[in-house]
Design a protein around this motif. Structure first.
Motif, PDB file in Angstrom:
ATOM      1  N   GLY A 177       4.949  14.280  -4.943  1.00  9.53           N
ATOM      2  CA  GLY A 177       4.182  15.485  -5.176  1.00  9.53           C
ATOM      3  C   GLY A 177       3.359  15.769  -3.931  1.00  9.53           C
ATOM      4  O   GLY A 177       3.884  15.991  -2.853  1.00  9.53           O
ATOM      5  N   ARG A 178       2.043  15.725  -4.044  1.00  8.01           N
ATOM      6  CA  ARG A 178       1.163  15.959  -2.899  1.00  8.01           C
ATOM      7  C   ARG A 178       0.435  14.682  -2.484  1.00  8.01           C
ATOM      8  O   ARG A 178      -0.567  14.736  -1.796  1.00  8.01           O
ATOM      9  CB  ARG A 178       0.161  17.066  -3.242  1.00  8.01           C
ATOM     10  CG  ARG A 178       0.799  18.405  -3.528  1.00  8.01           C
ATOM     11  CD  ARG A 178      -0.231  19.402  -4.002  1.00  8.01           C
ATOM     12  NE  ARG A 178      -1.199  19.699  -2.960  1.00  8.01           N
ATOM     13  CZ  ARG A 178      -2.441  20.132  -3.181  1.00  8.01           C
ATOM     14  NH1 ARG A 178      -2.863  20.294  -4.433  1.00  8.01           N
ATOM     15  NH2 ARG A 178      -3.249  20.394  -2.202  1.00  8.01           N
ATOM     16  N   ARG A 179       0.922  13.541  -2.913  1.00  5.88           N
ATOM     17  CA  ARG A 179       0.322  12.257  -2.537  1.00  5.88           C
ATOM     18  C   ARG A 179       1.285  11.512  -1.621  1.00  5.88           C
ATOM     19  O   ARG A 179       2.497  11.611  -1.756  1.00  5.88           O
ATOM     20  CB  ARG A 179       0.022  11.433  -3.791  1.00  5.88           C
ATOM     21  CG  ARG A 179      -0.589  10.070  -3.502  1.00  5.88           C
ATOM     22  CD  ARG A 179      -1.079   9.411  -4.785  1.00  5.88           C
ATOM     23  NE  ARG A 179      -2.308  10.042  -5.249  1.00  5.88           N
ATOM     24  CZ  ARG A 179      -2.831   9.852  -6.459  1.00  5.88           C
ATOM     25  NH1 ARG A 179      -2.206   9.091  -7.337  1.00  5.88           N
ATOM     26  NH2 ARG A 179      -3.954  10.448  -6.805  1.00  5.88           N
ATOM     27  N   TRP A 180       0.721  10.747  -0.692  1.00  2.35           N
ATOM     28  CA  TRP A 180       1.515  10.005   0.281  1.00  2.35           C
ATOM     29  C   TRP A 180       1.482   8.506  -0.043  1.00  2.35           C
ATOM     30  O   TRP A 180       0.436   7.952  -0.350  1.00  2.35           O
ATOM     31  CB  TRP A 180       0.956  10.207   1.685  1.00  2.35           C
ATOM     32  CG  TRP A 180       1.084  11.608   2.194  1.00  2.35           C
ATOM     33  CD1 TRP A 180       0.225  12.643   1.969  1.00  2.35           C
ATOM     34  CD2 TRP A 180       2.119  12.125   3.028  1.00  2.35           C
ATOM     35  NE1 TRP A 180       0.661  13.771   2.607  1.00  2.35           N
ATOM     36  CE2 TRP A 180       1.817  13.487   3.259  1.00  2.35           C
ATOM     37  CE3 TRP A 180       3.270  11.580   3.596  1.00  2.35           C
ATOM     38  CZ2 TRP A 180       2.628  14.301   4.048  1.00  2.35           C
ATOM     39  CZ3 TRP A 180       4.066  12.392   4.388  1.00  2.35           C
ATOM     40  CH2 TRP A 180       3.744  13.733   4.601  1.00  2.35           C
ATOM     41  N   TYR A 181       2.658   7.886   0.074  1.00  5.97           N
ATOM     42  CA  TYR A 181       2.793   6.445  -0.118  1.00  5.97           C
ATOM     43  C   TYR A 181       3.476   5.829   1.102  1.00  5.97           C
ATOM     44  O   TYR A 181       4.313   6.462   1.754  1.00  5.97           O
ATOM     45  CB  TYR A 181       3.638   6.123  -1.350  1.00  5.97           C
ATOM     46  CG  TYR A 181       2.995   6.472  -2.675  1.00  5.97           C
ATOM     47  CD1 TYR A 181       2.242   5.531  -3.376  1.00  5.97           C
ATOM     48  CD2 TYR A 181       3.144   7.733  -3.228  1.00  5.97           C
ATOM     49  CE1 TYR A 181       1.664   5.850  -4.593  1.00  5.97           C
ATOM     50  CE2 TYR A 181       2.570   8.068  -4.434  1.00  5.97           C
ATOM     51  CZ  TYR A 181       1.826   7.114  -5.115  1.00  5.97           C
ATOM     52  OH  TYR A 181       1.242   7.440  -6.312  1.00  5.97           O
ATOM     53  N   LEU A 182       3.121   4.587   1.374  1.00  4.42           N
ATOM     54  CA  LEU A 182       3.827   3.785   2.365  1.00  4.42           C
ATOM     55  C   LEU A 182       4.644   2.730   1.624  1.00  4.42           C
ATOM     56  O   LEU A 182       4.086   1.957   0.834  1.00  4.42           O
ATOM     57  CB  LEU A 182       2.835   3.112   3.316  1.00  4.42           C
ATOM     58  CG  LEU A 182       3.396   1.963   4.162  1.00  4.42           C
ATOM     59  CD1 LEU A 182       4.477   2.459   5.112  1.00  4.42           C
ATOM     60  CD2 LEU A 182       2.275   1.257   4.940  1.00  4.42           C
ATOM     61  N   LEU A 183       5.937   2.714   1.864  1.00  4.38           N
ATOM     62  CA  LEU A 183       6.807   1.664   1.340  1.00  4.38           C
ATOM     63  C   LEU A 183       7.016   0.655   2.454  1.00  4.38           C
ATOM     64  O   LEU A 183       7.457   1.018   3.554  1.00  4.38           O
ATOM     65  CB  LEU A 183       8.141   2.249   0.886  1.00  4.38           C
ATOM     66  CG  LEU A 183       9.190   1.235   0.417  1.00  4.38           C
ATOM     67  CD1 LEU A 183       8.689   0.452  -0.790  1.00  4.38           C
ATOM     68  CD2 LEU A 183      10.499   1.936   0.098  1.00  4.38           C
ATOM     69  N   ALA A 184       6.680  -0.613   2.179  1.00  5.79           N
ATOM     70  CA  ALA A 184       6.729  -1.625   3.236  1.00  5.79           C
ATOM     71  C   ALA A 184       7.042  -2.992   2.642  1.00  5.79           C
ATOM     72  O   ALA A 184       6.867  -3.234   1.439  1.00  5.79           O
ATOM     73  CB  ALA A 184       5.391  -1.675   3.981  1.00  5.79           C
ATOM     74  N   PHE A 185       7.499  -3.901   3.511  1.00  6.28           N
ATOM     75  CA  PHE A 185       7.704  -5.286   3.118  1.00  6.28           C
ATOM     76  C   PHE A 185       6.447  -6.062   3.472  1.00  6.28           C
ATOM     77  O   PHE A 185       6.050  -6.137   4.638  1.00  6.28           O
ATOM     78  CB  PHE A 185       8.915  -5.882   3.841  1.00  6.28           C
ATOM     79  CG  PHE A 185       9.310  -7.238   3.326  1.00  6.28           C
ATOM     80  CD1 PHE A 185      10.123  -7.365   2.210  1.00  6.28           C
ATOM     81  CD2 PHE A 185       8.845  -8.386   3.951  1.00  6.28           C
ATOM     82  CE1 PHE A 185      10.478  -8.620   1.730  1.00  6.28           C
ATOM     83  CE2 PHE A 185       9.190  -9.644   3.483  1.00  6.28           C
ATOM     84  CZ  PHE A 185      10.005  -9.754   2.368  1.00  6.28           C
ATOM     85  N   ASP A 186       5.787  -6.620   2.455  1.00  7.75           N
ATOM     86  CA  ASP A 186       4.543  -7.363   2.638  1.00  7.75           C
ATOM     87  C   ASP A 186       4.895  -8.781   3.090  1.00  7.75           C
ATOM     88  O   ASP A 186       5.487  -9.564   2.343  1.00  7.75           O
ATOM     89  CB  ASP A 186       3.763  -7.391   1.319  1.00  7.75           C
ATOM     90  CG  ASP A 186       2.343  -7.880   1.506  1.00  7.75           C
ATOM     91  OD1 ASP A 186       2.146  -8.879   2.214  1.00  7.75           O
ATOM     92  OD2 ASP A 186       1.422  -7.259   0.942  1.00  7.75           O
ATOM     93  N   LEU A 187       4.523  -9.116   4.329  1.00  4.51           N
ATOM     94  CA  LEU A 187       4.888 -10.415   4.895  1.00  4.51           C
ATOM     95  C   LEU A 187       4.173 -11.565   4.212  1.00  4.51           C
ATOM     96  O   LEU A 187       4.728 -12.662   4.083  1.00  4.51           O
ATOM     97  CB  LEU A 187       4.585 -10.418   6.397  1.00  4.51           C
ATOM     98  CG  LEU A 187       5.413  -9.422   7.228  1.00  4.51           C
ATOM     99  CD1 LEU A 187       4.870  -9.350   8.650  1.00  4.51           C
ATOM    100  CD2 LEU A 187       6.876  -9.828   7.233  1.00  4.51           C
ATOM    101  N   ARG A 209       7.476  -6.603  16.672  1.00  6.68           N
ATOM    102  CA  ARG A 209       8.717  -6.022  16.184  1.00  6.68           C
ATOM    103  C   ARG A 209       8.934  -6.369  14.715  1.00  6.68           C
ATOM    104  O   ARG A 209       8.741  -7.505  14.291  1.00  6.68           O
ATOM    105  CB  ARG A 209       9.889  -6.544  16.995  1.00  6.68           C
ATOM    106  CG  ARG A 209      11.217  -5.873  16.735  1.00  6.68           C
ATOM    107  CD  ARG A 209      11.269  -4.522  17.375  1.00  6.68           C
ATOM    108  NE  ARG A 209      12.590  -3.915  17.217  1.00  6.68           N
ATOM    109  CZ  ARG A 209      12.866  -2.671  17.525  1.00  6.68           C
ATOM    110  NH1 ARG A 209      11.906  -1.903  18.023  1.00  6.68           N
ATOM    111  NH2 ARG A 209      14.069  -2.183  17.377  1.00  6.68           N
ATOM    112  N   ALA A 210       9.301  -5.380  13.920  1.00 10.81           N
ATOM    113  CA  ALA A 210       9.606  -5.593  12.503  1.00 10.81           C
ATOM    114  C   ALA A 210      11.082  -5.929  12.343  1.00 10.81           C
ATOM    115  O   ALA A 210      11.931  -5.407  13.076  1.00 10.81           O
ATOM    116  CB  ALA A 210       9.257  -4.355  11.687  1.00 10.81           C
ATOM    117  N   ALA A 211      11.380  -6.796  11.395  1.00 11.83           N
ATOM    118  CA  ALA A 211      12.765  -7.184  11.128  1.00 11.83           C
ATOM    119  C   ALA A 211      13.526  -6.028  10.480  1.00 11.83           C
ATOM    120  O   ALA A 211      12.942  -5.186   9.794  1.00 11.83           O
ATOM    121  CB  ALA A 211      12.803  -8.416  10.226  1.00 11.83           C
TER     122      ALA A 211
END
Length: 339
Positions: A177-187, A209-211
């Motif tokens: 919608g009008r909200r932003w999310y970050l999808l990430a791998f939590d190390l 560097r990210a895998a």
């Protein structure tokens, strides 16, 4: 147009439409001579507006990108913020809004310096649309650009989330919608996580560097949708709508969530995909057609409760209801009548 300042602004407005403008057409639009148009073009150049002139019978003038934003337009962060807003507006299902947003976006990108255009392109290419709508919370455009750049460059991030430090490998920015999310791998947790951008603070790109990783199912939007759905119980629904499927399909969205089949009596049956009771109710209300819920019973109860809530909110006050007597002076009740 005799006023030189007003004429200059009118000329600039015409040039901001992304096309090649013949000098004769500009002169006709402004009601001046070709010599005056050439003089005004020179004035715009002196003010910092990069106006390109193409010679020849098919030549003309157009506004191009320069080394910096032209004066009196937008600062760098404002330009990025406007580009983000225009991109979002261009995808909204509001009649006419998407076309106007695309026109405005064309005018902005035409004069946007390459370094800012790269920031907008990075943000756009790293963002995935997700269908659920929620209220907006303020998010710094700079934060969005930092995250988008980290996604594009496969770079790790550190930030504070709800007063807790996080070290992640970002995968994508997702708009819900009008909200932003970050999808990430939590190390630290060795698992995928989603983070609301408005709750991220102390954001830093580490340079590490990210895998290379793949989101489960390889579909970013579907993965976030699954995580969202896990937060609340979901149900499939069986609903009969009193209209042919052709009249219903566009009202449910394209593609519709589930299947629609016509019945011999002119109605249609909607077998809705599993979703929350709130979303089923919202979709049924939005189609604006009579319907009958066959299942689940939880949806029947929820729709009844919602209808009762709305009925109470719109009910007329009972005129027979007696109002309490007003207090007398200094808050004392009025004296009883004599006798």
């Amino acid at each position: 147009m005799s006023n030189p300042h007003g004429r200059l602004l009118s000329l600039l407005s015409l040039l901001q439409t992304p096309r090649l403008w013949p000098g004769s057409e500009l002169a006709q639009r402004l009601g001046v001579s070709g010599r005056t148009v050439r003089r005004d073009i020179d004035r715009l150049r002196e003010l910092g507006y990069p106006v390109y002139a193409e010679q020849g019978g098919l030549g003309g003038y157009r506004l191009t990108a320069g080394a910096a934003m032209p004066p009196l337009l937008l600062e760098d962060d404002e330009a990025v913020a406007v580009a983000i807003g225009l991109r979002a507006a261009a995808t909204q299902a509001v009649t006419g809004a998407e076309e106007a947003a695309v026109r405005a976006m064309g005018k902005l990108l035409q004069v946007l310096p390459a370094r800012l255009r790269r920031r907008v392109d990075t943000l756009t290419s790293s963002t995935v649309a997700h269908p659920f709508s929620v209220a907006i919370e303020p998010v710094s455009p700079e934060a969005l650009v930092v995250v988008a750049a980290a996604v594009a460059n496969h770079e790790r991030l550190r930030f504070s989330y709800r007063d807790e430090g996080r070290h992640v490998e970002p995968q994508a920015l997702v708009t819900s919608g009008r909200r932003w999310y970050l999808l990430a791998f939590d190390l630290d947790r060795d698992d995928w996580r989603t983070f609301r951008m408005d709750q991220i603070t102390m954001l830093v790109a580490t340079g590490a560097r990210a895998a290379a990783r793949e989101v489960p199912g390889r579909d970013v939007a579907a993965f976030l949708a699954d995580q969202t759905m896990q937060m609340a119980p979901t149900f499939p629904a069986d609903v009969v709508i009193r209209a042919p499927a052709a009249h219903v399909i566009n009202r449910l969205g394209m593609p519709p969530p589930g299947t629609l089949t016509d019945n011999p009596d002119g109605t249609c049956r909607w077998l809705a995909s599993p979703d929350t009771l709130e979303w089923h109710t919202l979709r049924l209300a939005s189609i604006g057609l009579p319907f009958q819920i066959s299942s689940p019973t939880e949806l029947v109860a929820h729709v009844r409760a919602t209808a009762a809530l709305f009925g109470t909110a719109t009910a007329e006050p009972d005129p027979t209801t007696k109002r309490p007597p007003r207090a007398g002076r200094r808050g004392r009740p009025p004296s009883p009548p004599p006798g």
